[in-house]
Design a protein around this motif. Structure first.
Motif, PDB file in Angstrom:
ATOM      1  N   ASP A   1      20.284  39.808  22.235  1.00  0.00           N
ATOM      2  CA  ASP A   1      19.183  41.011  22.141  1.00  0.00           C
ATOM      3  C   ASP A   1      20.161  42.158  22.796  1.00  0.00           C
ATOM      4  N   ALA A   2      21.400  41.848  22.878  1.00  0.00           N
ATOM      5  CA  ALA A   2      21.648  43.664  22.958  1.00  0.00           C
ATOM      6  C   ALA A   2      22.679  44.360  21.370  1.00  0.00           C
ATOM      7  N   PRO A   3      22.224  45.700  21.315  1.00  0.00           N
ATOM      8  CA  PRO A   3      22.552  46.471  19.957  1.00  0.00           C
ATOM      9  C   PRO A   3      24.447  45.801  19.942  1.00  0.00           C
ATOM     10  N   GLY A   4      23.825  45.424  18.169  1.00  0.00           N
ATOM     11  CA  GLY A   4      25.447  44.949  18.076  1.00  0.00           C
ATOM     12  C   GLY A   4      25.747  43.295  18.423  1.00  0.00           C
ATOM     13  N   MET A   5      24.919  42.300  19.249  1.00  0.00           N
ATOM     14  CA  MET A   5      25.288  41.806  20.072  1.00  0.00           C
ATOM     15  C   MET A   5      26.422  41.856  20.940  1.00  0.00           C
ATOM     16  N   LYS A   6      26.604  43.156  21.216  1.00  0.00           N
ATOM     17  CA  LYS A   6      28.094  43.283  22.002  1.00  0.00           C
ATOM     18  C   LYS A   6      27.297  43.673  23.515  1.00  0.00           C
ATOM     19  N   VAL A   7      27.939  43.354  24.482  1.00  0.00           N
ATOM     20  CA  VAL A   7      28.114  43.928  25.657  1.00  0.00           C
ATOM     21  C   VAL A   7      29.624  44.091  26.763  1.00  0.00           C
ATOM     22  N   ASP A   8      29.612  45.585  27.560  1.00  0.00           N
ATOM     23  CA  ASP A   8      30.285  45.287  28.071  1.00  0.00           C
ATOM     24  C   ASP A   8      30.675  44.468  28.990  1.00  0.00           C
ATOM     25  N   LYS A   9      31.918  44.214  30.189  1.00  0.00           N
ATOM     26  CA  LYS A   9      31.910  43.330  30.949  1.00  0.00           C
ATOM     27  C   LYS A   9      31.422  43.499  32.225  1.00  0.00           C
ATOM     28  N   ALA A  10      31.289  44.925  32.831  1.00  0.00           N
ATOM     29  CA  ALA A  10      30.935  45.629  33.689  1.00  0.00           C
ATOM     30  C   ALA A  10      29.247  45.442  33.830  1.00  0.00           C
ATOM     31  N   THR A  11      28.886  45.377  32.857  1.00  0.00           N
ATOM     32  CA  THR A  11      27.017  45.260  32.698  1.00  0.00           C
ATOM     33  C   THR A  11      26.624  43.509  32.189  1.00  0.00           C
ATOM     34  N   LEU A  12      27.654  42.721  32.098  1.00  0.00           N
ATOM     35  CA  LEU A  12      27.425  40.958  31.930  1.00  0.00           C
ATOM     36  C   LEU A  12      27.984  40.392  33.370  1.00  0.00           C
ATOM     37  N   CYS A  13      28.254  41.292  34.375  1.00  0.00           N
ATOM     38  CA  CYS A  13      28.261  41.120  35.940  1.00  0.00           C
ATOM     39  C   CYS A  13      27.462  41.480  36.693  1.00  0.00           C
ATOM     40  N   SER A  14      26.883  42.808  36.843  1.00  0.00           N
ATOM     41  CA  SER A  14      26.453  42.896  37.148  1.00  0.00           C
ATOM     42  C   SER A  14      25.029  41.953  37.233  1.00  0.00           C
ATOM     43  N   THR A  15      24.730  42.409  36.062  1.00  0.00           N
ATOM     44  CA  THR A  15      23.371  41.868  35.735  1.00  0.00           C
ATOM     45  C   THR A  15      23.539  39.713  35.614  1.00  0.00           C
ATOM     46  N   LEU A  16      24.482  39.061  35.905  1.00  0.00           N
ATOM     47  CA  LEU A  16      24.114  38.437  35.779  1.00  0.00           C
ATOM     48  C   LEU A  16      24.767  37.281  37.548  1.00  0.00           C
ATOM     49  N   TRP A  17      26.041  38.607  38.868  1.00  0.00           N
ATOM     50  CA  TRP A  17      25.800  38.346  39.619  1.00  0.00           C
ATOM     51  C   TRP A  17      25.518  39.146  40.851  1.00  0.00           C
ATOM     52  N   GLY A  18      25.012  40.880  40.558  1.00  0.00           N
ATOM     53  CA  GLY A  18      25.183  41.114  41.398  1.00  0.00           C
ATOM     54  C   GLY A  18      26.537  41.979  41.320  1.00  0.00           C
ATOM     55  N   ASN A  19      25.834  41.928  42.851  1.00  0.00           N
ATOM     56  CA  ASN A  19      27.951  43.000  43.796  1.00  0.00           C
ATOM     57  C   ASN A  19      28.320  41.638  44.251  1.00  0.00           C
ATOM     58  N   LYS A  20      28.683  40.259  43.953  1.00  0.00           N
ATOM     59  CA  LYS A  20      29.221  39.730  43.731  1.00  0.00           C
ATOM     60  C   LYS A  20      31.069  39.124  43.958  1.00  0.00           C
ATOM     61  N   SER A  21      31.699  39.406  44.873  1.00  0.00           N
ATOM     62  CA  SER A  21      33.370  39.623  44.438  1.00  0.00           C
ATOM     63  C   SER A  21      33.912  39.056  44.002  1.00  0.00           C
TER      64      SER A  21
END
Length: 271
Positions: free
Chosen positions: A213-233
């Motif tokens: 769904d992302a533009p260019g079908m590219k997502v940075d790691k930070a966005t992926l981590c925060s979206t999928l696991w929130g504040n998990k260490s």
């Protein structure tokens, strides 16, 4: 297409209209032929009757009786035709002949009403004076309905039936064309989802869908981590494991996950 069907219907209606007109024309011709046939029958019977009774009707006593009758009633003598042979036997009930005295004093009598009249014959006595003559003429009391009944309406009836049938066929064809759906472009089936048919866990599917769904079908790691696991260490370690397992699940398809310098992930569909 609808315009062509309407044009075809208009031209198609010419056939039942032509048949209807032909039926009307042939019906009128048959009617007048029947009328002429009765007049001809009257003429033949009148000639035969005049030849048979010429001597009797031109006698002086007959002339005197006709003159007295005219002075009294102003009407001709009526001779019923019940004993006369007609080609059409029905005429015996409706036909009659008139005998009228015609000279300079007595004009030819006028017969009123809707009748079929034959020609007239003038019987001149041997001692005729002042243009004296006996006028003989036949009449038949035939109404329009009776004439229509004795006329041959077979062909007009056939033509009329054909016109009704052809008109009904045209309207049935028109109704069928109206109810038939017009041909149009085939419905386009929705595009197949790239992830359909691939066995993925809910987390793997969520991750792949984020890239899709992302533009260019590219997502940075930070966005992926925060979206999928929130504040998990240890989100980055979990992401690495998720990426590896998702790549394995997608290996049999034309979809692959590309790591861009360790800071983003990209979904590439090979077609």
């Amino acid at each position: 297409m609808k315009k062509d069907n309407s044009k075809s219907l208009r031209y198609g209606m010419i056939i039942p209209l032509a048949l209807m007109i032909a039926s009307l024309v042939t019906s009128c011709l048959s009617y007048y032929n029947a009328k002429q046939s009765i007049a001809d029958d009257l003429n033949d019977a009148m000639i035969a009757l005049a030849n048979e009774n010429c001597g009797l009707w031109t006698r002086q006593d007959t002339i005197a009786a006709l003159r007295q009758m005219h002075e009294t009633t102003h009407k001709p003598l009526i001779y019923q035709a019940s004993d006369i042979n007609f080609r059409n036997s029905a005429l015996k009930e409706m036909a009659y002949f008139t005998l009228a005295l015609v000279d300079k004093k007595n004009a030819t009598p006028k017969i009123q009403g809707d009748k079929i009249a034959s020609d007239s014959i003038m019987l001149v006595p041997a001692r005729a004076v002042d243009g004296l003559a006996i006028q003989v003429q036949g009449f038949a009391d035939c109404s329009m309905a009776s004439l229509f009944a004795v006329s041959d309406q077979t062909l007009p009836g056939i033509l009329f039936s054909l016109s009704i049938l052809s008109m009904a066929a045209m309207f049935a064809w028109r109704r069928t064309e109206t109810e038939m759906p017009e041909a149009g472009p085939a419905p386009v089936s929705p595009a197949v989802h790239p992830l359909d048919g691939i066995r993925l866990t809910p987390m793997q599917r969520q991750f792949a869908q984020m890239l899709l769904d992302a533009p260019g079908m590219k997502v940075d790691k930070a966005t992926l981590c925060s979206t999928l696991w929130g504040n998990k260490s240890n989100a980055e370690e979990s992401l690495y494991t998720l990426v590896r397992r998702t790549k394995t699940a997608l290996s049999a398809s034309d979809i692959e996950i590309i790591c861009n310098r360790g800071d983003s992930y990209e979904l590439r569909i090979n077609s």
